[in-house]
Design an enzyme around this catalytic site. Structure first.
Site, short mmCIF file in Angstrom:
data_model
loop_
_atom_site.label_atom_id
_atom_site.label_comp_id
_atom_site.label_asym_id
_atom_site.label_seq_id
_atom_site.Cartn_x
_atom_site.Cartn_y
_atom_site.Cartn_z
CB CYS A 179 38.57 -6.15 24.85
SG CYS A 179 38.59 -5.01 23.15
NE ARG A 234 39.82 -4.71 30.05
CZ ARG A 234 41.42 -4.35 31.51
NH1 ARG A 234 41.70 -4.21 32.14
NH2 ARG A 234 42.93 -4.22 30.62
CD1 TRP A 241 35.68 1.40 23.71
CD2 TRP A 241 37.13 1.09 23.05
NE1 TRP A 241 35.53 2.67 23.33
CE2 TRP A 241 36.72 2.20 22.53
CE3 TRP A 241 38.48 1.15 21.53
CZ2 TRP A 241 37.17 4.01 21.97
CZ3 TRP A 241 39.03 2.57 21.45
CH2 TRP A 241 38.63 3.47 21.38
CG ASN A 246 43.04 -6.41 26.15
OD1 ASN A 246 43.15 -4.98 25.65
ND2 ASN A 246 43.42 -6.22 27.55
N GLY A 247 44.37 -6.06 23.07
CA GLY A 247 45.05 -5.58 22.77
C GLY A 247 45.15 -4.89 21.29
CD GLU A 256 36.75 15.74 35.74
OE1 GLU A 256 38.08 15.59 34.37
OE2 GLU A 256 36.56 14.95 36.79
CE LYS A 258 33.34 12.11 34.80
NZ LYS A 258 35.10 12.66 35.10
CD GLU A 300 33.52 10.69 31.08
OE1 GLU A 300 34.19 9.32 31.34
OE2 GLU A 300 34.08 11.30 32.09
CG HIS A 353 41.81 36.55 24.06
ND1 HIS A 353 42.71 37.99 23.27
CD2 HIS A 353 41.39 36.69 25.16
CE1 HIS A 353 42.38 38.54 24.13
NE2 HIS A 353 42.16 37.65 25.76
CE LYS A 356 36.50 3.92 35.94
NZ LYS A 356 36.37 4.98 36.52
C1 AGP Z 1 37.76 9.98 33.93
O1 AGP Z 1 35.95 10.41 33.53
C2 AGP Z 1 37.30 9.37 32.22
N1 AGP Z 1 36.67 8.11 31.95
C3 AGP Z 1 38.84 9.28 31.91
O2 AGP Z 1 38.97 10.34 31.16
C4 AGP Z 1 39.79 8.82 32.83
O3 AGP Z 1 40.09 10.05 33.83
C5 AGP Z 1 41.27 8.60 31.80
O4 AGP Z 1 41.33 7.76 30.73
C6 AGP Z 1 42.51 8.00 32.79
O5 AGP Z 1 42.01 7.09 33.06
P1 AGP Z 1 43.36 6.36 34.23
O6 AGP Z 1 43.15 7.59 35.58
O7 AGP Z 1 42.48 5.24 34.70
O8 AGP Z 1 44.50 6.37 34.07
#
Ligand code: AGP
Length: 591
Positions: free
Chosen positions: A2, A27, A73, A99-100, A468, A472, A475, A491, A586
């Protein structure tokens, strides 16, 4: 998670609050709301969905004296208008954004119910508003009610609070979640980070844990415990918090295409042409430590895995842990370990928890972050910036490459290996070449837009890059994607390969190229559909995309950029909200 904003004084509050919320949507963006006081009346509006929908229902010609707003969020309760913030106390004398997460909200709600309170939402936040009201009705002092509420709350919170009878005062309280105060002419502002405020001010206070107080148009009062604290504004260079799309359709592709510049800037910041310029004391500490332990989440965790592989030749024990796991099983805290906390945002709650554990035990930590002034950056023993510029898209792209290159440079500094800088220069050229050929990847993605499942397969460094690549794709494209080391398929996972199952193969490391090619054949024999990304030295004629050669230990940085484009173009072909994928935010500021 948030994002919260608030303001009091002489400014166009509607514009500040709504544009500020849009800038904080990274956020969380499942619902939004605003509350303001105009001509002594408190007005509340909330919607499910994006800030743009909220904007449609807030009249244009309002002139509030104080206001707060929130983009959410969901942690407790569905993302609907009822659960959206601001929340009001039962008698509507307090309106708050939060927020929290309040960990003890159930027992507190129980106590409030016993005193006749009922709730309009499923959130933990409404309890805070009612606690404030309850303590206010007893003490008759807002500040005292905030102090008592903070004593009762367990968990994390950054709150902006309006009190009905004070149309020129904005209260706040903070523990564990980020909160900043900004000062401008005739007004005071609050926000979860500097971004909403950069068009108004460059003077900020980072509110500390346990702080609470209030803002008037010209004054700041801060208390901690029952003691008044002298407010100290510090000047911050706000340019690094600005980013606009320019001619790009999405931040994700803009940020991918910024990568060559980011890597060049990184080298310039840590190498002066002859010597590495890292903090000497940090380098000596790393040279003498027995263990290096990386902690991170998500993309930053995958970058750390790569970094850890670079560090292994140092002859030290090198560990990598997912922050949310280590935080609940914090082994390895001895004087022999240096912790490296890797985070784009520097505000990831799980990592902040790790940092607190390390600091409480006088451990040594190095923050590797993209965000100056972030919690992780401020609380670490040493901190190193990535200089990647503001990353807006939820999917991390340029930060990953910056993190991996940073860790390669740091390793090089420890070993006095200047050649690494030249190796990274070649990465820049190879990535520029990929950018110039993005149309080839777009065509591959267009062919794959119907897939529901994908396997990313590689060995060694390529396996690390596969992780990675898979993250991506899932996501931004909502494709179920998993990464496996080539040797692991037999396996178990190979049972999932059906005719047409998409397998994205990565091959760049000559040492493992023949064994991974064998794995690809095993997948082809089961009629898997292989799309192979390789580098020139190990390419086969049927590979889907061949990148220019770089040193094998850096090749993942190049192939990852191709994977980023692949995920971007699959999402584009599916018409998905690329920069703000569903259910994500984010910055993950709750555990
Ligand atoms: C990355 O594409 C993601 N949105 C997510 O995994 C991100 O890398 C993760 O939340 C860590 O964030 P930070 O690097 O700001 O700590």
């Amino acid at each position: 998670m948030c994002g919260i904003v608030g303001g009091v004084g002489k400014l166009d509050l509607r514009t500040y609050l709504l544009s500020g919320l849009k800038k904080l949507e990274y956020r969380g963006y499942d619902s939004a709301g605003i509350c303001y006081t105009e001509s002594g009346k408190t007005i509340l509006s909330k919607v499910a969905g994006r800030v743009a929908s909220l904007e449609e229902i807030v009249p244009e010609n309002i002139h509030p004296t104080v206001g707060i707003a929130h983009t959410r969020w969901a942690t407790h309760g569905q993302p609907n208008a009822q659960n959206a913030h601001p929340h009001q106390s039962q008698r509507k004398i307090f309106s708050i954004v939060h927020n929290g997460v309040i960990e003890n909200f159930r027992p507190l709600a129980h106590q409030l119910k016993a005193r006749g309170y009922s709730f309009n939402s499923e959130t933990d936040t409404e309890v805070i508003a009612d606690m404030l009201e309850r303590f206010y009705l007893r003490s008759g002092s807002v500040i005292e009610s905030i102090a008592q509420t903070m004593e009762a709350l367990e968990g994390s919170y950054a709150c902006a609070i309006m009190f009905k009878d004070e149309p020129e005062r904005l209260y706040f309280m903070k523990k564990a979640s980020p909160l900043l105060i900004g000062m401008s002419d005739g007004c005071m502002l609050l926000a979860s980070d500097p971004v909403p405020m950069v068009d108004y001010t460059d003077r900020f206070i980072d509110v500390d844990d346990g702080d609470y107080g209030y803002l008037t148009p010209t004054q700041v009062k801060i208390f901690n415990g029952r003691v008044e604290i002298e407010p100290r504004f510090v000047h911050r260079n706000v340019d690094s918090f600005r980013s606009d799309l320019g001619d790009y359709p999405h931040y994700m592709i803009k940020e991918i295409e910024e990568i060559p510049g980011v890597v060049v800037r990184l080298i310039d910041n840590y190498f002066d042409g002859e010597h590495f310029t890292f903090n000497e004391s940090m380098i000596e500490t790393l040279r003498h430590t027995k263990k290096i332990h990386f902690l991170a989440c998500g993309t930053s965790y995958y970058a750390s895995k790569m970094g850890a592989k670079y560090f292994r030749p140092l002859g030290k024990e090198v560990l990598v842990s997912i922050a949310s796991e280590w935080a609940y099983d914090p082994y390895d805290i001895t004087g022999d370990t240096v912790f490296v906390l890797v985070s784009q945002s520097g505000e990831t709650a799980d990592l902040i928890r790790c940092q607190k554990i390390i600091n409480d035990r006088d451990g040594i930590s190095i923050a590797v972050t993209n965000t100056k002034g972030s919690t992780i950056e401020r609380k670490a023993t040493y901190s190193c910036l990535l200089y990647a510029g503001l990353e807006v898209a939820v999917a991390s792209t340029k930060s990953y490459v910056a993190q991996v290159c940073f860790l390669a440079l740091l390793f090089a500094a420890l070993e006095n290996e200047i050649g690494v800088v030249l190796d990274i220069d070649r990465v820049v050229d190879s990535i520029r070449n990929i950018i110039s050929r993005k149309g080839e990847i777009e065509a591959l993605a267009e062919d794959c837009k119907e897939v529901r499942d994908a396997f990313f397969v590689g060995r060694g460094y390529d396996y690390l890059a596969s992780m990675e690549g898979a993250l991506k794709l899932k996501e931004v494209s909502y494709v179920h994607a998993e990464a496996y080391p080539g040797g692991e398929l037999k396996h178990g996972p190979i049972a999932l390969i059906e005719p047409g199952t998409l397998v994205v193969g990565l091959v760049s490391d000559p040492e493992v190229s023949s064994s991974i090619r064998n794995n690809f054949e095993e997948l082809r024999a089961r009629k898997g559909r292989l799309v192979i990304f390789s580098t020139a030295a190990v390419a086969n004629e049927n590979d889907a995309f061949v990148a220019n050669d770089v040193k094998p230990y850096l090749a993942p940085n190049v192939l990852v950029v191709a994977m980023q484009y692949f995920a971007y173009y699959v999402a584009l072909a599916k018409g998905l909200p690329i920069d703000k994928p569903r259910n994500l935010a984010k910055s993950v500021t709750v555990e």
